[in-house]
Design a protein around this motif. Sequence first.
Motif, PDB file in Angstrom:
ATOM      1  N   ALA A 114       0.821  -1.214   0.000  1.00 49.72           N
ATOM      2  CA  ALA A 114       0.000   0.000   0.000  1.00 49.72           C
ATOM      3  C   ALA A 114       0.856   1.265   0.000  1.00 49.72           C
ATOM      4  CB  ALA A 114      -0.932   0.000   1.197  1.00 49.72           C
ATOM      5  N   ASN A 115       2.187   1.081  -0.116  1.00 53.24           N
ATOM      6  CA  ASN A 115       3.132   2.201  -0.176  1.00 53.24           C
ATOM      7  C   ASN A 115       3.095   3.065   1.081  1.00 53.24           C
ATOM      8  OD1 ASN A 115       5.186   3.535  -1.554  1.00 53.24           O
ATOM      9  ND2 ASN A 115       3.792   5.082  -2.377  1.00 53.24           N
ATOM     10  N   VAL A 116       2.975   2.428   2.232  1.00 52.81           N
ATOM     11  CA  VAL A 116       3.006   3.144   3.506  1.00 52.81           C
ATOM     12  C   VAL A 116       4.432   3.596   3.783  1.00 52.81           C
ATOM     13  CG1 VAL A 116       2.788   2.868   6.007  1.00 52.81           C
ATOM     14  CG2 VAL A 116       1.007   1.988   4.496  1.00 52.81           C
ATOM     15  N   ARG A 117       4.598   4.857   4.148  1.00 51.77           N
ATOM     16  CA  ARG A 117       5.906   5.399   4.475  1.00 51.77           C
ATOM     17  C   ARG A 117       5.935   6.126   5.819  1.00 51.77           C
ATOM     18  NH1 ARG A 117       7.548   2.138   2.262  1.00 51.77           N
ATOM     19  NH2 ARG A 117       8.664   1.940   0.300  1.00 51.77           N
ATOM     20  N   HIS A 118       4.756   6.581   6.287  1.00 50.60           N
ATOM     21  CA  HIS A 118       4.671   7.304   7.556  1.00 50.60           C
ATOM     22  C   HIS A 118       3.499   6.765   8.363  1.00 50.60           C
ATOM     23  CE1 HIS A 118       7.497  10.200   5.819  1.00 50.60           C
ATOM     24  NE2 HIS A 118       6.713  10.245   4.752  1.00 50.60           N
ATOM     25  N   LYS A 119       3.515   7.040   9.657  1.00 50.02           N
ATOM     26  CA  LYS A 119       2.423   6.560  10.500  1.00 50.02           C
ATOM     27  C   LYS A 119       1.100   7.194  10.109  1.00 50.02           C
ATOM     28  CE  LYS A 119       2.941   5.298  14.682  1.00 50.02           C
ATOM     29  NZ  LYS A 119       3.162   5.210  16.143  1.00 50.02           N
ATOM     30  N   ALA A 120       1.164   8.393   9.513  1.00 49.53           N
ATOM     31  CA  ALA A 120      -0.072   9.034   9.045  1.00 49.53           C
ATOM     32  C   ALA A 120      -0.727   8.200   7.942  1.00 49.53           C
ATOM     33  CB  ALA A 120       0.226  10.443   8.538  1.00 49.53           C
ATOM     34  N   ASP A 121       0.095   7.536   7.123  1.00 53.82           N
ATOM     35  CA  ASP A 121      -0.452   6.666   6.076  1.00 53.82           C
ATOM     36  C   ASP A 121      -1.209   5.488   6.692  1.00 53.82           C
ATOM     37  OD1 ASP A 121       0.808   8.293   4.239  1.00 53.82           O
ATOM     38  OD2 ASP A 121       2.618   7.045   4.166  1.00 53.82           O
ATOM     39  N   ILE A 122      -0.711   4.991   7.813  1.00 54.17           N
ATOM     40  CA  ILE A 122      -1.379   3.892   8.495  1.00 54.17           C
ATOM     41  C   ILE A 122      -2.731   4.345   9.029  1.00 54.17           C
ATOM     42  CG2 ILE A 122      -1.214   2.236  10.402  1.00 54.17           C
ATOM     43  CD1 ILE A 122       1.832   2.463  10.196  1.00 54.17           C
ATOM     44  N   GLN A 123      -2.771   5.557   9.581  1.00 49.90           N
ATOM     45  CA  GLN A 123      -4.024   6.093  10.107  1.00 49.90           C
ATOM     46  C   GLN A 123      -5.061   6.247   8.991  1.00 49.90           C
ATOM     47  OE1 GLN A 123      -4.668   6.671  13.428  1.00 49.90           O
ATOM     48  NE2 GLN A 123      -6.771   6.881  12.646  1.00 49.90           N
ATOM     49  N   GLN A 124      -4.617   6.696   7.833  1.00 52.57           N
ATOM     50  CA  GLN A 124      -5.538   6.820   6.689  1.00 52.57           C
ATOM     51  C   GLN A 124      -6.091   5.467   6.273  1.00 52.57           C
ATOM     52  OE1 GLN A 124      -3.529   8.903   3.546  1.00 52.57           O
ATOM     53  NE2 GLN A 124      -3.404  10.848   4.674  1.00 52.57           N
ATOM     54  N   MET A 125      -5.224   4.446   6.269  1.00 51.69           N
ATOM     55  CA  MET A 125      -5.681   3.093   5.935  1.00 51.69           C
ATOM     56  C   MET A 125      -6.698   2.591   6.958  1.00 51.69           C
ATOM     57  SD  MET A 125      -2.280   1.064   4.651  1.00 51.69           S
ATOM     58  CE  MET A 125      -3.241  -0.442   4.446  1.00 51.69           C
TER      59      MET A 125
END
Length: 371
Positions: free
Chosen positions: A319-330
């Motif tokens: 899913a091209n996660v690079r930051h913890k903010a990306d995890i929150q969006q997911m």
Amino acid sequence: MARIALYKDNYADSTVVSNLFIDEYMKDANDAQLKVYFYLLRMLNAEQAISVSGIADKFNHTEKDVIRALKYWEKQQILDLDFDDNKTLVGIHLRDLSTQAAPAPQHNVLLTSGPSQMQNTPAGVSVIPAVAIPQVSAAVVPTTPQETVNPYAKPAYSLDQLREFKEREETSQLLFIAEAYIGKPLTPSEIKTILFFTDVLHFSEDLIDYLLQYCVERGKKDFKYIEKVAVNWAEEGITTPKQAQKFSTRYDRSVYSIMNSLGRSTSPTAKELEFINRWTRDYGFSTDIILEACERSSLATDKHRFEYAEGILNSWRQANVRHKADIQQMDDSFQKKKTAKPASSGSSNRFTQFTQNSYDFAALEKEILSN
């Protein structure tokens, strides 16, 4: 215990012990290992059948002691063991120590099933009758193509190369340091590993010194572990003790945090280290993202937490996660899909308006069976 075939590379009508064996191998072997090897040399040309149980009875050892001794010499690469499909030992191939090579044997002692096979016996082969096992074919040592796939692969050093390395002026001091750290004389295999550090990894004496100190301080004297750490440093481009110290401090801190978040308080095993290296190097995740996945794994399961964390991190990588903010969006996106109501079909009756319940079918089944 089944009878076994014993054969070697070269033939001599006497019991001969290689000087190389005495110089390089004998000092590290225990009493049982020496007895077994000398007995094999003695029985090679004797017209008597041998077996593991027979060797054990000869020297008042257990069969497990004999098998352990044979496997020790196999690990030292001075003999090969042949097993059948049932994992029963059926043959022992004594290597020619003068070359440390393993060509197809020219002179064998074959254990045959009866006198009828003596007519077809090749020249130079002694036949021992009345042993109820099939003839054992000569050991075939597969050759592997010399492909340089891994730049840090450990070569199969010959004894000549090992001897040349030991005769270097600077080597004696290096081996003395290594033996002081390990607390015992080094085996030929361990000396070859030191040669690998200098020859392939191009480590300086100071760096090897620090490498040994680093591993021993962590309670790791196994050369397989030491070699794994050395390759890791080489892959990271480490060439000086100062670089190694800086990397080790950072590495130890992150590895400890990851292990701790997964409920581990010990040093990582080779398999666990493989997972951690994949997450940090191949996937390129920072420690905070890895810790997030580990914490979720620990909450989700008590077993196979590394595998569970691997599944999470692999999905984040895709899913091209690079930051913890990306995890929150997911997480937010998943929650919206989970709580979204199905679209209305336009018809309204008592069936479509029925709100479905979530049942614990396992609990229901248990309740039904108890009635």
